[in-house]
Design a protein around this motif. Sequence first.
Motif, PDB file in Angstrom:
ATOM      1  N   SER A 112       0.842  -1.194   0.000  1.00  0.00           N
ATOM      2  CA  SER A 112       0.000   0.000   0.000  1.00  0.00           C
ATOM      3  C   SER A 112       0.880   1.248   0.000  1.00  0.00           C
ATOM      4  O   SER A 112       1.981   1.246   0.547  1.00  0.00           O
ATOM      5  CB  SER A 112      -0.885   0.023   1.255  1.00  0.00           C
ATOM      6  N   SER A 113       0.358   2.310  -0.603  1.00  0.00           N
ATOM      7  CA  SER A 113       1.087   3.585  -0.615  1.00  0.00           C
ATOM      8  C   SER A 113       0.374   4.658   0.207  1.00  0.00           C
ATOM      9  O   SER A 113       0.950   5.706   0.501  1.00  0.00           O
ATOM     10  CB  SER A 113       1.277   4.072  -2.050  1.00  0.00           C
ATOM     11  N   GLN A 114      -0.892   4.408   0.525  1.00  0.00           N
ATOM     12  CA  GLN A 114      -1.662   5.347   1.348  1.00  0.00           C
ATOM     13  C   GLN A 114      -2.580   4.530   2.272  1.00  0.00           C
ATOM     14  O   GLN A 114      -2.920   3.391   1.942  1.00  0.00           O
ATOM     15  CB  GLN A 114      -2.551   6.245   0.472  1.00  0.00           C
ATOM     16  N   ALA A 115      -2.973   5.112   3.401  1.00  0.00           N
ATOM     17  CA  ALA A 115      -4.014   4.494   4.220  1.00  0.00           C
ATOM     18  C   ALA A 115      -5.322   5.070   3.685  1.00  0.00           C
ATOM     19  O   ALA A 115      -5.557   6.265   3.766  1.00  0.00           O
ATOM     20  CB  ALA A 115      -3.819   4.850   5.686  1.00  0.00           C
ATOM     21  N   GLY A 116      -6.124   4.205   3.071  1.00  0.00           N
ATOM     22  CA  GLY A 116      -7.313   4.672   2.360  1.00  0.00           C
ATOM     23  C   GLY A 116      -6.920   5.246   1.015  1.00  0.00           C
ATOM     24  O   GLY A 116      -5.766   5.115   0.586  1.00  0.00           O
ATOM     25  N   CYS A 117      -7.874   5.870   0.346  1.00  0.00           N
ATOM     26  CA  CYS A 117      -7.595   6.427  -0.978  1.00  0.00           C
ATOM     27  C   CYS A 117      -8.702   7.425  -1.314  1.00  0.00           C
ATOM     28  O   CYS A 117      -9.841   7.228  -0.944  1.00  0.00           O
ATOM     29  CB  CYS A 117      -7.567   5.309  -2.010  1.00  0.00           C
ATOM     30  N   ARG A 118      -8.325   8.496  -2.040  1.00  0.00           N
ATOM     31  CA  ARG A 118      -9.358   9.488  -2.361  1.00  0.00           C
ATOM     32  C   ARG A 118      -9.806   9.409  -3.823  1.00  0.00           C
ATOM     33  O   ARG A 118     -10.496  10.295  -4.302  1.00  0.00           O
ATOM     34  CB  ARG A 118      -8.863  10.885  -2.040  1.00  0.00           C
ATOM     35  N   MET A 119      -9.383   8.345  -4.512  1.00  0.00           N
ATOM     36  CA  MET A 119      -9.663   8.264  -5.945  1.00  0.00           C
ATOM     37  C   MET A 119     -11.098   7.796  -6.257  1.00  0.00           C
ATOM     38  O   MET A 119     -11.602   8.038  -7.338  1.00  0.00           O
ATOM     39  CB  MET A 119      -8.649   7.359  -6.642  1.00  0.00           C
ATOM     40  N   GLY A 120     -11.712   7.095  -5.337  1.00  0.00           N
ATOM     41  CA  GLY A 120     -13.137   6.778  -5.487  1.00  0.00           C
ATOM     42  C   GLY A 120     -13.503   5.780  -6.570  1.00  0.00           C
ATOM     43  O   GLY A 120     -14.606   5.851  -7.115  1.00  0.00           O
ATOM     44  N   CYS A 121     -12.603   4.837  -6.895  1.00  0.00           N
ATOM     45  CA  CYS A 121     -12.979   3.809  -7.878  1.00  0.00           C
ATOM     46  C   CYS A 121     -14.111   2.961  -7.277  1.00  0.00           C
ATOM     47  O   CYS A 121     -14.012   2.526  -6.129  1.00  0.00           O
ATOM     48  CB  CYS A 121     -11.785   2.916  -8.205  1.00  0.00           C
ATOM     49  N   ARG A 122     -15.145   2.721  -8.061  1.00  0.00           N
ATOM     50  CA  ARG A 122     -16.350   2.134  -7.483  1.00  0.00           C
ATOM     51  C   ARG A 122     -16.223   0.649  -7.124  1.00  0.00           C
ATOM     52  O   ARG A 122     -17.038   0.115  -6.387  1.00  0.00           O
ATOM     53  CB  ARG A 122     -17.532   2.338  -8.437  1.00  0.00           C
ATOM     54  N   PHE A 123     -15.217  -0.013  -7.663  1.00  0.00           N
ATOM     55  CA  PHE A 123     -15.058  -1.450  -7.410  1.00  0.00           C
ATOM     56  C   PHE A 123     -14.106  -1.711  -6.244  1.00  0.00           C
ATOM     57  O   PHE A 123     -13.723  -2.850  -5.980  1.00  0.00           O
ATOM     58  CB  PHE A 123     -14.492  -2.139  -8.666  1.00  0.00           C
ATOM     59  N   CYS A 124     -13.679  -0.676  -5.521  1.00  0.00           N
ATOM     60  CA  CYS A 124     -12.556  -0.817  -4.604  1.00  0.00           C
ATOM     61  C   CYS A 124     -12.947  -0.507  -3.159  1.00  0.00           C
ATOM     62  O   CYS A 124     -13.492   0.554  -2.860  1.00  0.00           O
ATOM     63  CB  CYS A 124     -11.447   0.122  -5.062  1.00  0.00           C
ATOM     64  N   ALA A 125     -12.622  -1.436  -2.256  1.00  0.00           N
ATOM     65  CA  ALA A 125     -12.964  -1.256  -0.847  1.00  0.00           C
ATOM     66  C   ALA A 125     -12.043  -0.245  -0.157  1.00  0.00           C
ATOM     67  O   ALA A 125     -12.415   0.331   0.864  1.00  0.00           O
ATOM     68  CB  ALA A 125     -12.877  -2.602  -0.132  1.00  0.00           C
ATOM     69  N   SER A 126     -10.867   0.000  -0.733  1.00  0.00           N
ATOM     70  CA  SER A 126      -9.898   0.893  -0.067  1.00  0.00           C
ATOM     71  C   SER A 126     -10.374   2.337   0.010  1.00  0.00           C
ATOM     72  O   SER A 126      -9.897   3.123   0.820  1.00  0.00           O
ATOM     73  CB  SER A 126      -8.569   0.889  -0.814  1.00  0.00           C
ATOM     74  N   THR A 127     -11.273   2.697  -0.867  1.00  0.00           N
ATOM     75  CA  THR A 127     -11.674   4.092  -0.977  1.00  0.00           C
ATOM     76  C   THR A 127     -12.973   4.400  -0.234  1.00  0.00           C
ATOM     77  O   THR A 127     -13.409   5.545  -0.193  1.00  0.00           O
ATOM     78  CB  THR A 127     -11.795   4.452  -2.484  1.00  0.00           C
ATOM     79  N   LEU A 128     -13.561   3.361   0.383  1.00  0.00           N
ATOM     80  CA  LEU A 128     -14.902   3.544   0.969  1.00  0.00           C
ATOM     81  C   LEU A 128     -14.939   4.662   2.014  1.00  0.00           C
ATOM     82  O   LEU A 128     -15.927   5.377   2.133  1.00  0.00           O
ATOM     83  CB  LEU A 128     -15.393   2.220   1.583  1.00  0.00           C
ATOM     84  N   ASN A 129     -13.866   4.832   2.769  1.00  0.00           N
ATOM     85  CA  ASN A 129     -13.836   5.914   3.771  1.00  0.00           C
ATOM     86  C   ASN A 129     -12.869   7.033   3.391  1.00  0.00           C
ATOM     87  O   ASN A 129     -12.406   7.779   4.261  1.00  0.00           O
ATOM     88  CB  ASN A 129     -13.453   5.353   5.153  1.00  0.00           C
ATOM     89  N   GLY A 130     -12.541   7.128   2.133  1.00  0.00           N
ATOM     90  CA  GLY A 130     -11.658   8.207   1.673  1.00  0.00           C
ATOM     91  C   GLY A 130     -10.210   7.998   2.085  1.00  0.00           C
ATOM     92  O   GLY A 130      -9.813   6.926   2.536  1.00  0.00           O
ATOM     93  N   LEU A 131      -9.441   9.073   1.950  1.00  0.00           N
ATOM     94  CA  LEU A 131      -8.005   9.005   2.285  1.00  0.00           C
ATOM     95  C   LEU A 131      -7.812   9.328   3.762  1.00  0.00           C
ATOM     96  O   LEU A 131      -8.271  10.356   4.245  1.00  0.00           O
ATOM     97  CB  LEU A 131      -7.220  10.022   1.434  1.00  0.00           C
ATOM     98  N   GLU A 132      -7.117   8.416   4.456  1.00  0.00           N
ATOM     99  CA  GLU A 132      -6.824   8.684   5.867  1.00  0.00           C
ATOM    100  C   GLU A 132      -5.511   9.464   5.955  1.00  0.00           C
ATOM    101  O   GLU A 132      -5.448  10.516   6.556  1.00  0.00           O
ATOM    102  CB  GLU A 132      -6.748   7.354   6.612  1.00  0.00           C
ATOM    103  N   ARG A 133      -4.485   8.940   5.317  1.00  0.00           N
ATOM    104  CA  ARG A 133      -3.225   9.689   5.214  1.00  0.00           C
ATOM    105  C   ARG A 133      -2.257   9.018   4.247  1.00  0.00           C
ATOM    106  O   ARG A 133      -2.405   7.843   3.917  1.00  0.00           O
ATOM    107  CB  ARG A 133      -2.565   9.858   6.593  1.00  0.00           C
ATOM    108  N   ASN A 134      -1.278   9.819   3.809  1.00  0.00           N
ATOM    109  CA  ASN A 134      -0.201   9.272   2.981  1.00  0.00           C
ATOM    110  C   ASN A 134       0.727   8.429   3.841  1.00  0.00           C
ATOM    111  O   ASN A 134       0.916   8.726   5.032  1.00  0.00           O
ATOM    112  CB  ASN A 134       0.637  10.411   2.398  1.00  0.00           C
TER     113      ASN A 134
END
Length: 354
Positions: A112-134
């Motif tokens: 992983s490169s970030q905790a969470g993600c702000r890219m919002g791809c609809r098929f991805c669970a990592s982005t469900l709560n947005g970007l937590e931090r780099n």
Amino acid sequence: MQYDWYSKSIPELQAYISELGEQGFRALQIFKWLHQKHAQSFEEMSDLSRGLREKLQEIAPLRPAYIEQRQIAEDGTGKFLIRLPAEGEAAEGAAIESVLMKYHFGYSLCISSQAGCRMGCRFCASTLNGLERNLTAGEMLQQVYAVEREMQITISHIVVMGCGEPLDNYEALLRFLQLIHQPEGKNLSLRSITVSTCGLTARLRELADLNLPITMAISLHAPNDGIRKQIMRVAEAVSMKELLEACRYYIEKTNRRLTFEYLLIKGINDTRHCAHELADRLKGMLCHVNVIPVNPVKECGFERPAPEAVEQFIQVLNERHIPVTLRREMGKNIDAACGQLRAKAERKTNGRGN
Ligand code: SF4
């Protein structure tokens, strides 16, 4: 004091050690302990004097990431939930994921490169709560070291394709590449590293100018803007035309083959027509398509296509002379899709259960 030991180069460590009134060569010893022997405490650094170990522990303690949970599948695929050190007043640090894959050529770790993600791809669970931090470069490295230490293995390939958009954390990514390649550290060839992007074209062009021998993977997932916008928020800002132009620039500058990742989703982008349209787009490019039947994420509602649809899609690309591979299915009995283990851990923390 919090000092990010794992993210520092040897000259930076030398400068810091000298500031503390110690001899500069200690920096190289510490660097090797961190990056070759995966030490998690100064106590382990047996060639430093006891006095120095105690001094460093008191002034700027090591704060290693640690594996909080692991799931190992029958095929050797492993998924690790890694807890980062807490920041500020927080009781607990952010959680990230890394996935281990065993191939005939060795072990590959997807980090992983970030905790969470702000890219919002609809098929991805990592982005469900947005970007937590780099993540820092050191936190990217520590995923590799923690898994090597836990599993008693050597990781020979790294894929920066876990939680987060790597080019959205560009400076840390470059530092990570520099550190992992360091001969006094893990000394991994950049040719063994793949970096993905969902389409941050300005950064992709910058990376092209650096001409690093990494493999670049573009998460394309659609043959046109209409479908791409349905599943990827980045497509609202970056058109296919713009993205493919940046890809052509990358190939021209580096003379390296690009990988296009194509997640096949039932009823969305898996038709024969989509395959032909994709072939039209990629015709003549130095590239290769990696087809991945979607790993269903409960929250997203996408379904995996039938095996015949997958076969048909690949057949069209073959007929059109677009190099294509089907990603081997791994880790069927674990939460293998990006962000699923982390999402589960967060639900538990928030008391929402599964
Ligand atoms: S697929 Fe990658 S870029 Fe897209 S939301 Fe997930 S982590 Fe972010």
